[in-house]
Design a protein around this motif. Sequence first.
Motif, PDB file in Angstrom:
ATOM      1  N   LEU A   1       0.826  -1.211   0.000  1.00 24.43           N
ATOM      2  CA  LEU A   1       0.000   0.000   0.000  1.00 24.43           C
ATOM      3  C   LEU A   1       0.858   1.258   0.000  1.00 24.43           C
ATOM      4  CD1 LEU A   1      -2.902  -0.929   2.436  1.00 24.43           C
ATOM      5  CD2 LEU A   1      -3.075  -0.437  -0.002  1.00 24.43           C
ATOM      6  N   MET A   2       1.973   1.210   0.706  1.00 21.57           N
ATOM      7  CA  MET A   2       2.882   2.349   0.712  1.00 21.57           C
ATOM      8  C   MET A   2       3.438   2.597  -0.694  1.00 21.57           C
ATOM      9  SD  MET A   2       5.668   3.099   3.741  1.00 21.57           S
ATOM     10  CE  MET A   2       6.335   1.506   3.559  1.00 21.57           C
ATOM     11  N   GLY A   3       3.819   1.524  -1.354  1.00 30.04           N
ATOM     12  CA  GLY A   3       4.315   1.667  -2.726  1.00 30.04           C
ATOM     13  C   GLY A   3       3.244   2.220  -3.655  1.00 30.04           C
ATOM     14  N   ALA A   4       2.007   1.748  -3.497  1.00 26.16           N
ATOM     15  CA  ALA A   4       0.916   2.255  -4.333  1.00 26.16           C
ATOM     16  C   ALA A   4       0.647   3.730  -4.044  1.00 26.16           C
ATOM     17  CB  ALA A   4      -0.345   1.427  -4.099  1.00 26.16           C
ATOM     18  N   TRP A   5       0.684   4.111  -2.770  1.00 26.24           N
ATOM     19  CA  TRP A   5       0.458   5.512  -2.406  1.00 26.24           C
ATOM     20  C   TRP A   5       1.550   6.409  -2.979  1.00 26.24           C
ATOM     21  CZ3 TRP A   5      -3.127   8.684  -0.988  1.00 26.24           C
ATOM     22  CH2 TRP A   5      -2.784   9.922  -0.457  1.00 26.24           C
ATOM     23  N   LEU A   6       2.803   5.964  -2.880  1.00 34.79           N
ATOM     24  CA  LEU A   6       3.902   6.768  -3.437  1.00 34.79           C
ATOM     25  C   LEU A   6       3.776   6.885  -4.961  1.00 34.79           C
ATOM     26  CD1 LEU A   6       6.922   5.521  -1.303  1.00 34.79           C
ATOM     27  CD2 LEU A   6       5.769   7.746  -1.196  1.00 34.79           C
ATOM     28  N   GLY A   7       3.357   5.796  -5.607  1.00 35.49           N
ATOM     29  CA  GLY A   7       3.136   5.850  -7.056  1.00 35.49           C
ATOM     30  C   GLY A   7       2.026   6.813  -7.423  1.00 35.49           C
ATOM     31  N   LEU A   8       0.945   6.807  -6.627  1.00 31.91           N
ATOM     32  CA  LEU A   8      -0.165   7.729  -6.876  1.00 31.91           C
ATOM     33  C   LEU A   8       0.286   9.177  -6.693  1.00 31.91           C
ATOM     34  CD1 LEU A   8      -3.236   7.910  -7.423  1.00 31.91           C
ATOM     35  CD2 LEU A   8      -3.542   7.854  -4.951  1.00 31.91           C
ATOM     36  N   MET A   9       1.065   9.440  -5.652  1.00 32.95           N
ATOM     37  CA  MET A   9       1.562  10.796  -5.429  1.00 32.95           C
ATOM     38  C   MET A   9       2.519  11.221  -6.550  1.00 32.95           C
ATOM     39  SD  MET A   9      -0.086  11.769  -2.857  1.00 32.95           S
ATOM     40  CE  MET A   9       0.663  13.279  -2.356  1.00 32.95           C
ATOM     41  N   ALA A  10       3.362  10.304  -6.992  1.00 35.02           N
ATOM     42  CA  ALA A  10       4.286  10.632  -8.084  1.00 35.02           C
ATOM     43  C   ALA A  10       3.520  10.923  -9.368  1.00 35.02           C
ATOM     44  CB  ALA A  10       5.260   9.472  -8.302  1.00 35.02           C
ATOM     45  N   ALA A  11       2.468  10.153  -9.639  1.00 36.73           N
ATOM     46  CA  ALA A  11       1.664  10.397 -10.834  1.00 36.73           C
ATOM     47  C   ALA A  11       0.987  11.771 -10.762  1.00 36.73           C
ATOM     48  CB  ALA A  11       0.625   9.298 -11.000  1.00 36.73           C
TER      49      ALA A  11
ATOM     50  N   LEU B   1       6.059  18.831  -5.625  1.00 40.55           N
ATOM     51  CA  LEU B   1       6.620  17.902  -4.639  1.00 40.55           C
ATOM     52  C   LEU B   1       6.339  18.371  -3.216  1.00 40.55           C
ATOM     53  CD1 LEU B   1      10.052  16.947  -6.259  1.00 40.55           C
ATOM     54  CD2 LEU B   1       8.083  15.470  -5.891  1.00 40.55           C
ATOM     55  N   LEU B   2       6.462  19.683  -2.983  1.00 43.48           N
ATOM     56  CA  LEU B   2       6.173  20.221  -1.652  1.00 43.48           C
ATOM     57  C   LEU B   2       4.700  20.022  -1.273  1.00 43.48           C
ATOM     58  CD1 LEU B   2       8.267  23.506  -1.551  1.00 43.48           C
ATOM     59  CD2 LEU B   2       8.591  21.440  -0.188  1.00 43.48           C
ATOM     60  N   ILE B   3       3.797  20.175  -2.213  1.00 40.43           N
ATOM     61  CA  ILE B   3       2.374  19.952  -1.933  1.00 40.43           C
ATOM     62  C   ILE B   3       2.128  18.474  -1.618  1.00 40.43           C
ATOM     63  CG2 ILE B   3       0.079  19.894  -3.017  1.00 40.43           C
ATOM     64  CD1 ILE B   3       0.823  22.555  -4.351  1.00 40.43           C
ATOM     65  N   ALA B   4       2.790  17.570  -2.341  1.00 38.64           N
ATOM     66  CA  ALA B   4       2.642  16.136  -2.080  1.00 38.64           C
ATOM     67  C   ALA B   4       3.151  15.795  -0.681  1.00 38.64           C
ATOM     68  CB  ALA B   4       3.388  15.330  -3.144  1.00 38.64           C
ATOM     69  N   VAL B   5       4.312  16.342  -0.318  1.00 34.16           N
ATOM     70  CA  VAL B   5       4.868  16.084   1.016  1.00 34.16           C
ATOM     71  C   VAL B   5       3.959  16.677   2.093  1.00 34.16           C
ATOM     72  CG1 VAL B   5       6.781  16.652   2.554  1.00 34.16           C
ATOM     73  CG2 VAL B   5       7.247  15.849   0.239  1.00 34.16           C
ATOM     74  N   ALA B   6       3.466  17.890   1.880  1.00 35.04           N
ATOM     75  CA  ALA B   6       2.589  18.528   2.870  1.00 35.04           C
ATOM     76  C   ALA B   6       1.295  17.745   3.048  1.00 35.04           C
ATOM     77  CB  ALA B   6       2.302  19.961   2.446  1.00 35.04           C
ATOM     78  N   SER B   7       0.741  17.240   1.963  1.00 35.66           N
ATOM     79  CA  SER B   7      -0.497  16.460   2.095  1.00 35.66           C
ATOM     80  C   SER B   7      -0.240  15.152   2.837  1.00 35.66           C
ATOM     81  CB  SER B   7      -1.127  16.206   0.725  1.00 35.66           C
ATOM     82  OG  SER B   7      -0.267  15.424  -0.078  1.00 35.66           O
ATOM     83  N   ASN B   8       0.917  14.542   2.620  1.00 30.84           N
ATOM     84  CA  ASN B   8       1.267  13.332   3.369  1.00 30.84           C
ATOM     85  C   ASN B   8       1.431  13.636   4.856  1.00 30.84           C
ATOM     86  OD1 ASN B   8       1.294  11.243   1.466  1.00 30.84           O
ATOM     87  ND2 ASN B   8       3.278  11.904   0.683  1.00 30.84           N
ATOM     88  N   LEU B   9       2.092  14.750   5.177  1.00 25.80           N
ATOM     89  CA  LEU B   9       2.268  15.124   6.584  1.00 25.80           C
ATOM     90  C   LEU B   9       0.938  15.457   7.249  1.00 25.80           C
ATOM     91  CD1 LEU B   9       5.551  17.225   6.431  1.00 25.80           C
ATOM     92  CD2 LEU B   9       5.237  14.914   7.331  1.00 25.80           C
ATOM     93  N   LEU B  10       0.031  16.091   6.525  1.00 21.57           N
ATOM     94  CA  LEU B  10      -1.298  16.373   7.063  1.00 21.57           C
ATOM     95  C   LEU B  10      -2.049  15.074   7.355  1.00 21.57           C
ATOM     96  CD1 LEU B  10      -3.491  18.449   7.769  1.00 21.57           C
ATOM     97  CD2 LEU B  10      -4.236  18.296   5.378  1.00 21.57           C
ATOM     98  N   LEU B  11      -1.950  14.126   6.454  1.00 20.35           N
ATOM     99  CA  LEU B  11      -2.580  12.820   6.674  1.00 20.35           C
ATOM    100  C   LEU B  11      -1.974  12.117   7.882  1.00 20.35           C
ATOM    101  CD1 LEU B  11      -4.673  10.823   5.622  1.00 20.35           C
ATOM    102  CD2 LEU B  11      -2.918   9.864   4.150  1.00 20.35           C
ATOM    103  N   VAL B  12      -0.671  12.237   8.070  1.00 14.07           N
ATOM    104  CA  VAL B  12      -0.007  11.653   9.242  1.00 14.07           C
ATOM    105  C   VAL B  12      -0.537  12.295  10.524  1.00 14.07           C
ATOM    106  CG1 VAL B  12       2.201  11.562  10.463  1.00 14.07           C
ATOM    107  CG2 VAL B  12       2.086  10.889   8.078  1.00 14.07           C
ATOM    108  N   LEU B  13      -0.692  13.595  10.542  1.00 13.10           N
ATOM    109  CA  LEU B  13      -1.218  14.282  11.726  1.00 13.10           C
ATOM    110  C   LEU B  13      -2.646  13.833  12.043  1.00 13.10           C
ATOM    111  CD1 LEU B  13       0.138  17.913  11.255  1.00 13.10           C
ATOM    112  CD2 LEU B  13       0.837  16.209  12.951  1.00 13.10           C
TER     113      LEU B  13
END
Length: 122
Positions: free
Chosen positions: A48-58, A75-87
């Motif tokens: 699932l992590m690999g699929a999520w990273l692929g989706l973000m890269a796409a 890339l910064l928006i992708a990282v920020a959205s991942n960090l928001l999801l982590v929070l």
Amino acid sequence: MREESQSLWLELGGLIHDRFRLAALELQGASKSVVDRVVAGVMVGVLLMGAWLGLMAAAVLEFVKHDVLATSSALLIAVASNLLLVLILCSVIRRKRRHLQFPATLRSFQTTPSGQRDTEKT
């Protein structure tokens, strides 16, 4: 009479041994099942992590391809959205933490005076 009681005692010992052996075999099977489930869960998590990273890269590539955002911004928006999801997920975990304390079980182990116990049942 003595022989019968001795025979009965030996039979009881055999039954107890058989019960413990059965319990040990079931415990062994259950522990193998738990290990298999944990390994499968870890593998699912990695996939699932690999699929999520692929989706973000796409998504980043689409933004860059259509000149919506610069590569660094996408890339910064992708990282920020991942960090928001982590929070958000950390907040969910923190709220669920109290369920791990077994409050009803702990209350059942506490000793109460007999007078209070009678009034609680009514």
